[in-house]
Design an enzyme around this catalytic site. Structure first.
Site, mmCIF file in Angstrom:
data_model
loop_
_atom_site.group_PDB
_atom_site.id
_atom_site.type_symbol
_atom_site.label_atom_id
_atom_site.label_comp_id
_atom_site.label_asym_id
_atom_site.label_seq_id
_atom_site.Cartn_x
_atom_site.Cartn_y
_atom_site.Cartn_z
ATOM 1 N N HIS A 158 -3.943 6.964 1.124
ATOM 2 C CA HIS A 158 -4.146 5.628 0.561
ATOM 3 C C HIS A 158 -5.572 5.192 0.883
ATOM 4 C CE1 HIS A 158 -4.062 1.422 -0.157
ATOM 5 N NE2 HIS A 158 -4.007 1.089 1.123
ATOM 6 N N ASN A 173 -9.931 -0.895 -2.282
ATOM 7 C CA ASN A 173 -8.522 -0.687 -1.963
ATOM 8 C C ASN A 173 -7.669 -1.319 -3.067
ATOM 9 O OD1 ASN A 173 -5.916 -0.903 -0.925
ATOM 10 N ND2 ASN A 173 -6.591 -1.488 1.131
ATOM 11 N N CYS A 215 0.811 -1.224 0.000
ATOM 12 C CA CYS A 215 0.000 0.000 0.000
ATOM 13 C C CYS A 215 0.840 1.268 0.000
ATOM 14 C CB CYS A 215 -0.945 -0.007 1.197
ATOM 15 S SG CYS A 215 -2.030 -1.425 1.146
HETATM 16 O O1 UT7 Z 1 -4.530 -1.301 2.749
HETATM 17 C C1 UT7 Z 1 -3.630 -1.793 3.667
HETATM 18 C C2 UT7 Z 1 -4.016 -1.509 5.042
HETATM 19 N N1 UT7 Z 1 -5.291 -2.077 5.363
HETATM 20 C C3 UT7 Z 1 -6.095 -1.446 6.187
HETATM 21 O O2 UT7 Z 1 -5.786 -0.358 6.612
HETATM 22 C C4 UT7 Z 1 -7.355 -2.148 6.604
HETATM 23 C C5 UT7 Z 1 -7.581 -1.928 8.069
HETATM 24 N N2 UT7 Z 1 -8.712 -2.688 8.624
HETATM 25 C C6 UT7 Z 1 -9.983 -2.484 8.258
HETATM 26 O O3 UT7 Z 1 -10.262 -1.703 7.378
HETATM 27 C C7 UT7 Z 1 -11.067 -3.183 9.050
HETATM 28 O O4 UT7 Z 1 -10.495 -3.845 10.147
HETATM 29 C C8 UT7 Z 1 -11.902 -4.201 8.206
HETATM 30 C C9 UT7 Z 1 -12.785 -3.455 7.223
HETATM 31 C C10 UT7 Z 1 -10.975 -5.134 7.475
HETATM 32 C C11 UT7 Z 1 -12.808 -5.020 9.101
HETATM 33 O O5 UT7 Z 1 -13.674 -4.176 9.801
HETATM 34 P P1 UT7 Z 1 -13.844 -4.325 11.374
HETATM 35 O O6 UT7 Z 1 -14.788 -3.290 11.780
HETATM 36 O O7 UT7 Z 1 -12.465 -4.305 11.971
HETATM 37 O O8 UT7 Z 1 -14.550 -5.745 11.493
HETATM 38 P P2 UT7 Z 1 -14.038 -7.059 12.251
HETATM 39 O O9 UT7 Z 1 -12.933 -7.703 11.495
HETATM 40 O O10 UT7 Z 1 -13.826 -6.730 13.688
HETATM 41 O O11 UT7 Z 1 -15.311 -7.995 12.152
HETATM 42 C C12 UT7 Z 1 -16.542 -7.668 12.821
HETATM 43 C C13 UT7 Z 1 -17.565 -8.702 12.493
HETATM 44 C C14 UT7 Z 1 -17.099 -10.151 12.713
HETATM 45 O O12 UT7 Z 1 -18.207 -10.889 13.170
HETATM 46 P P3 UT7 Z 1 -18.400 -11.192 14.755
HETATM 47 O O13 UT7 Z 1 -17.174 -11.940 15.159
HETATM 48 O O14 UT7 Z 1 -18.519 -9.851 15.393
HETATM 49 O O15 UT7 Z 1 -19.648 -11.979 14.778
HETATM 50 C C15 UT7 Z 1 -16.731 -10.624 11.332
HETATM 51 O O16 UT7 Z 1 -16.842 -12.010 11.183
HETATM 52 O O17 UT7 Z 1 -17.923 -8.641 11.116
HETATM 53 C C16 UT7 Z 1 -17.775 -9.915 10.478
HETATM 54 N N3 UT7 Z 1 -17.332 -9.715 9.123
HETATM 55 C C17 UT7 Z 1 -18.197 -9.541 8.081
HETATM 56 N N4 UT7 Z 1 -19.525 -9.567 8.013
HETATM 57 C C18 UT7 Z 1 -20.084 -9.355 6.814
HETATM 58 C C19 UT7 Z 1 -16.062 -9.597 8.656
HETATM 59 N N5 UT7 Z 1 -16.082 -9.366 7.336
HETATM 60 C C20 UT7 Z 1 -17.395 -9.344 6.966
HETATM 61 C C21 UT7 Z 1 -18.039 -9.144 5.720
HETATM 62 N N6 UT7 Z 1 -19.389 -9.156 5.694
HETATM 63 N N7 UT7 Z 1 -17.349 -8.915 4.579
#
Ligand code: UT7
Length: 347
Positions: free
Chosen positions: A274, A304, A128
């Site tokens: 980014h 992204n 990135c």
């Molecule tokens: O580009 C390089 C650098 N990358 C970044 O900067 C990305 C940084 N991270 C992020 O943008 C976020 O952490 C994500 C968008 C990847 C994830 O969002 P989050 O708010 O951190 O969600 P999470 O991983 O904590 O997941 C929350 C819940 C989980 O369910 P439970 O355990 O709460 O029941 C996941 O299983 O959301 C669920 N989940 C989804 N649900 C529907 C994870 N992905 C999905 C999905 N659709 N695609």
């Protein structure tokens, strides 16, 4: 005429570099959040709320798009917009983590396809932060007088390598394909051009966002008996962890750029971060007290695109008039490695 680009290196003759032309290309195929929910357990509401993404471009089999071919299209546009021809280009820097070949890198494909003599082609893999690192390298080449016009290309073809099952939904809904390019040239007297470049890394977090599968330590790992591809053959991300580090490092490295140039946030005409997650960009905007018109985001349309994201955003910002010549622009990135960096410049 043969290219004679290896100019003498004279540190007493330091120059300013500036971006003179930008371009971008994205595949035609639009994949909406609803499209994703037809093959994995996800939904439009979750993706919009957590990431801001509404749709992304994913290549279609047979459409001819690769990291190199998309990069070449973006590069052609950037060279034209710079008012140059391919014969004016002295060196290529190509940033990608999804090259056409494991080796050689995509830079030589640009040289070949665009018939650029035998100029050098540098390939970098800073994920990135790729466009920031590539622009910083180009800036140094131009500053020292070694080259006058350096072509920076950043392109990613990521969609075929994403885990498109529910297992991979935390990562695969975010990423998209596309390419951006910029020509970094010697600036005329009085033009501030690229005012500072800052790059950082912290390898202890290398496994928080990684794809191990193509690495030489992993390429012999067997697929499991049921034919299910092991996770190491897909990109893996500890999303929460990456998010928390991203917001801190973005703030630090933008602050570093401002401090180096003795500037305040209100002196930035446009911050182009980014495009990792709209929530990250909004967090930074709020903390820096920037107005909406001081931050450019297009993650809603493209997701992204890793190394390409800032290059695509910069090109679109120029194309739509969101930024114009003479504006003070801050580019900033954070991603796998971890690596992060910023470029502050007058366009
Ligand atoms: O580009 C390089 C650098 N990358 C970044 O900067 C990305 C940084 N991270 C992020 O943008 C976020 O952490 C994500 C968008 C990847 C994830 O969002 P989050 O708010 O951190 O969600 P999470 O991983 O904590 O997941 C929350 C819940 C989980 O369910 P439970 O355990 O709460 O029941 C996941 O299983 O959301 C669920 N989940 C989804 N649900 C529907 C994870 N992905 C999905 C999905 N659709 N695609």
């Amino acid at each position: 005429m043969a290219h004679t680009h290896n100019k003498s290196f004279n540190t007493e003759q330091m120059h300013r570099a500036r971006i003179t032309g930008v371009g971008h290309y994205v595949p035609e195929n639009i994949v909406t959040n609803d499209d994703l929910s037809t093959f994995m357990d996800t939904n439009d509401e979750w993706i919009r709320e957590r990431t801001g993404i509404e749709e992304r471009r994913w290549v279609k089999e047979g459409d001819g798009n690769t990291a190199a071919t998309m990069g070449i299209k973006a590069a052609t546009m950037a060279i034209k917009n710079a008012g140059l021809t391919k014969d004016d280009i002295d060196h290529i820097v190509f940033a990608t983590i999804s090259p056409d070949y494991y080796f050689p890198g995509c830079g030589v494909q640009v040289q070949e396809a665009m018939e650029m003599g035998t100029i050098g082609a540098t390939d970098i893999r800073n994920a990135c932060s790729g466009f920031i690192y590539a622009t910083s390298i180009a800036n140094a080449f131009v500053q020292t007088g070694m080259y006058e016009n350096v072509l920076v290309v950043a392109a990613e073809l990521q969609s075929p390598f994403l885990d498109k099952t529910t297992r991979g939904r935390g990562l695969s809904v975010i990423f998209g394909d596309g390419a951006g390019a910029a020509v970094v040239s010697r600036a005329p007297e009085g033009h501030k051009g690229i005012m500072s470049c800052h790059m950082h890394s912290e390898g202890k977090h290398k496994e928080e966002l990684t794809m191990k599968g193509f690495g030489t330590q992993h390429w012999l790992d067997e697929y499991d008996e049921k034919g299910i591809i092991p996770e190491i053959h897909f990109p893996q991300m500890n999303g929460n962890f990456v998010f928390k580090h991203a917001v801190v490092r973005f703030g630090e490295v933008i602050g570093e750029a401002l401090k180096t140039n003795r500037m305040m946030p209100d002196q930035i005409d446009c911050l182009i971060p980014h495009q990792a997650n709209l929530r990250i960009a909004q967090f930074i905007q709020k903390r820096m007290g920037l107005r909406d018109d001081q931050v450019f985001n297009n993650i809603q349309k493209y997701g992204n695109t890793t190394a390409a994201s800032i290059a695509i955003a910069l090109s679109e910002a120029v194309q739509t008039g969101a930024v114009k010549e003479g504006d003070t622009i801050c580019l900033a990135a954070f991603g796998a490695g971890f690596t992060w960096g910023s470029v502050l410049m007058e366009l």
